[in-house]
Design a protein around this motif. Structure first.
Motif, PDB file in Angstrom:
ATOM      1  N   CYS A   1      42.353  40.874  39.267  1.00 12.87           N
ATOM      2  CA  CYS A   1      42.783  41.076  37.877  1.00 12.87           C
ATOM      3  C   CYS A   1      41.686  41.775  37.079  1.00 12.87           C
ATOM      4  O   CYS A   1      40.517  41.397  37.139  1.00 12.87           O
ATOM      5  CB  CYS A   1      43.170  39.765  37.230  1.00 12.87           C
TER       6      CYS A   1
ATOM      7  N   SER B   1      41.778  42.298  31.049  1.00 11.46           N
ATOM      8  CA  SER B   1      42.433  41.033  30.696  1.00 11.46           C
ATOM      9  C   SER B   1      41.493  40.158  29.885  1.00 11.46           C
ATOM     10  O   SER B   1      41.880  39.573  28.872  1.00 11.46           O
ATOM     11  CB  SER B   1      42.875  40.276  31.949  1.00 11.46           C
TER      12      SER B   1
ATOM     13  N   GLN C   1      51.363  40.884  27.970  1.00 11.68           N
ATOM     14  CA  GLN C   1      50.575  41.453  29.058  1.00 11.68           C
ATOM     15  C   GLN C   1      51.188  42.742  29.602  1.00 11.68           C
ATOM     16  O   GLN C   1      50.491  43.584  30.153  1.00 11.68           O
ATOM     17  CB  GLN C   1      50.415  40.403  30.154  1.00 11.68           C
TER      18      GLN C   1
ATOM     19  N   SER D   1      49.674  46.125  28.232  1.00  9.18           N
ATOM     20  CA  SER D   1      48.472  46.731  28.810  1.00  9.18           C
ATOM     21  C   SER D   1      48.819  47.749  29.884  1.00  9.18           C
ATOM     22  O   SER D   1      48.090  48.726  30.086  1.00  9.18           O
ATOM     23  CB  SER D   1      47.547  45.652  29.378  1.00  9.18           C
ATOM     24  N   TYR D   2      49.929  47.533  30.590  1.00 12.80           N
ATOM     25  CA  TYR D   2      50.351  48.473  31.630  1.00 12.80           C
ATOM     26  C   TYR D   2      50.680  49.830  31.011  1.00 12.80           C
ATOM     27  O   TYR D   2      50.240  50.876  31.488  1.00 12.80           O
ATOM     28  CB  TYR D   2      51.561  47.918  32.385  1.00 12.80           C
TER      29      TYR D   2
ATOM     30  N   ARG E   1      47.239  45.561  35.675  1.00 13.23           N
ATOM     31  CA  ARG E   1      46.400  44.487  35.138  1.00 13.23           C
ATOM     32  C   ARG E   1      45.919  43.590  36.266  1.00 13.23           C
ATOM     33  O   ARG E   1      44.762  43.162  36.296  1.00 13.23           O
ATOM     34  CB  ARG E   1      47.182  43.681  34.097  1.00 13.23           C
TER      35      ARG E   1
END
Length: 437
Positions: free
Chosen positions: A98, A102, A337, A340-341, A365
């Motif tokens: 990860c 993050s 989350q 973020s991609y 991520r």
């Protein structure tokens, strides 16, 4: 008593100007012997954030391994208070696989995403008022190779495990410090969460050894910090007591599990059919629970892989991009989350971060390929905790009380196994006049 410096030779206990001079001589000798290759760039603007960044951000690569075939990517944020004197932290995100992004944008860093329904435009970044960078300098590193923007020039370099990751991290930190000598006098802590609990104490031990042997600059290593850390194979035996304590299963089912399985839930005897049958009933009972945070909703899309014994607080939420399952619901942590991609795969973002062109095809991520091919070699880190504590290093271990993957009961158990005296008893801590933990 905590020593002022990590290394223990008697000369290090000399006081005043003599010690400072000795450290400078060691540093000069060390710098002469090493020629690190570090590619670093200052980032003043980030796509998605309005205006110039109100903090110092540096990104770059450090080459490690044979012929520096492994290029580890990092984000470095200076303390917003007093970077010349504030602690320096090296932050490891779990997984394994990860990205450090993050940690920076979802956990302890200076930025967060503004959570709003994705409309095809670049996600918006906002400031995090609770960032640890308010009081400390932090290096967020994409490790092991294949994680985030870190890449390798050869296929062989992607074969990773606990030992090789620690070896690369030691090289990374040594070279980074030599390229940033102004931070060598600062107090140093190694920090991380999740699966980092397996490798981080071993990493601290290796750094400690390197300072004593003179292969790492004479830094002021103080200790380490771990959040919800995987530590020992026995961690898994505390999940069911945790679930029972949280009233997620009945007393009857809990007693049946105890009786049939004997308290061993990690390595159940396949011949014990009664245990397996009761355990199957248990799994059905908790199937709708978000194991990372039992109070949060379980988002409605297919998980790309089943949960295993390894700690993966940062689960692979991008998996639905390659499946027919629906997007996570707005309001779920997974939706946040997902942003973020879209952000990290924008070409303007990659230019701003100074990412090497064609180094990686697509950013994730959490990279499932790293996880799937990673070799677990450090099965318990308790021995390293004990050794580091005996050598005088400080440690802070914190746990979320609603984490079912590595429950706080497991963390309490291995800490108690060290048989330390309690100096300050269990008590509430207060935030804005309210008990927070």
């Amino acid at each position: 008593m905590v020593p002022e410096f990590m290394a223990k030779p008697m000369l290090y206990f000399v006081l005043g100007p003599t010690l400072v001079l000795y450290r400078h001589i060691l540093l000069l000798l060390f710098l002469r012997s090493v020629q690190p290759v570090v590619s670093a760039s200052t980032v003043k603007y980030l796509p998605g954030f309005q205006g110039p960044l109100p903090f110092y951000l540096e990104t770059g690569y450090v080459g490690v391994g044979e012929s520096e075939n492994t290029q580890l990517f990092y984000y470095f944020v200076k303390s917003e208070r007093n970077p010349e004197k504030d602690p320096l932290l090296l932050w490891l995100t779990g997984g394994p696989g990860c990205s450090a992004w993050s940690g920076l944008v979802y956990e302890i860093g200076p930025l967060n995403y503004q959570v709003e329904k994705y409309d095809g435009s670049l996600p918006t970044l906002v400031l995090n008022q609770y960032s640890w960078t308010k009081v400390s300098n932090i290096i967020f590193i994409d490790s092991p190779v294949g994680t985030g923007f870190s890449y390798a020039k050869t296929t062989l370099a992607y074969q990773m495990g606990d030992f090789s990751q620690v070896h690369d991290l030691v090289q990374f930190f040594k070279k980074w410090l030599i390229n940033h000598t102004q931070f060598m006098p600062n107090p140093v802590y190694i920090a991380g969460d999740s699966y980092s609990g397996v490798i981080l104490p071993f990493l601290v031990q290796q750094i400690s050894n390197g300072i004593k042997e003179g292969t790492i600059p004479p830094i002021d290593l103080k200790g380490y910090i771990l959040g919800n850390p995987v530590t020992d194979p026995s961690d898994g035996n505390y999940v069911i007591p945790f679930v029972h304590g949280m009233a997620l299963i009945s007393d009857e089912l809990y007693k049946s599990l105890e009786k049939s399985c004997g308290g061993e839930y990690k390595d159940m005897d396949p011949k014990n059919t009664k245990c397996l049958k009761v355990f199957e009933a248990y799994q059905k009972c908790i199937s709708g629970i978000n194991q990372g945070h039992i109070l949060e909703p379980l988002c409605l899309f297919a998980s790309p892989k089943p949960q295993t014994e390894r700690r993966s607080l940062d689960q692979y939420f991008e998996g639905f991009l390659y499946s027919d399952s629906p997007l996570p619901e707005f309001g779920c942590r997974e939706y946040d989350q997902l942003l973020s991609y879209y952000w990290a795969n924008d070409f303007l973002v990659r230019e701003a971060l100074h990412i090497q062109k064609e180094s990686i095809a697509e950013w994730h991520r959490c990279n499932g390929e790293v996880y799937n091919h990673y070799k677990q070699e450090v099965f318990s880190s308790i021995q390293y905790h004990a050794k580091l504590s005996a050598e005088g290093y400080r440690s802070l271990i914190y746990s979320g009380d609603h984490d079912m993957v590595v429950p706080y009961l497991a963390t309490e158990a291995w800490i108690k196994s060290l048989n330390y005296s309690i100096v300050d008893g269990w008590r509430p801590w207060i935030v804005q006049g309210q008990v927070a933990g």
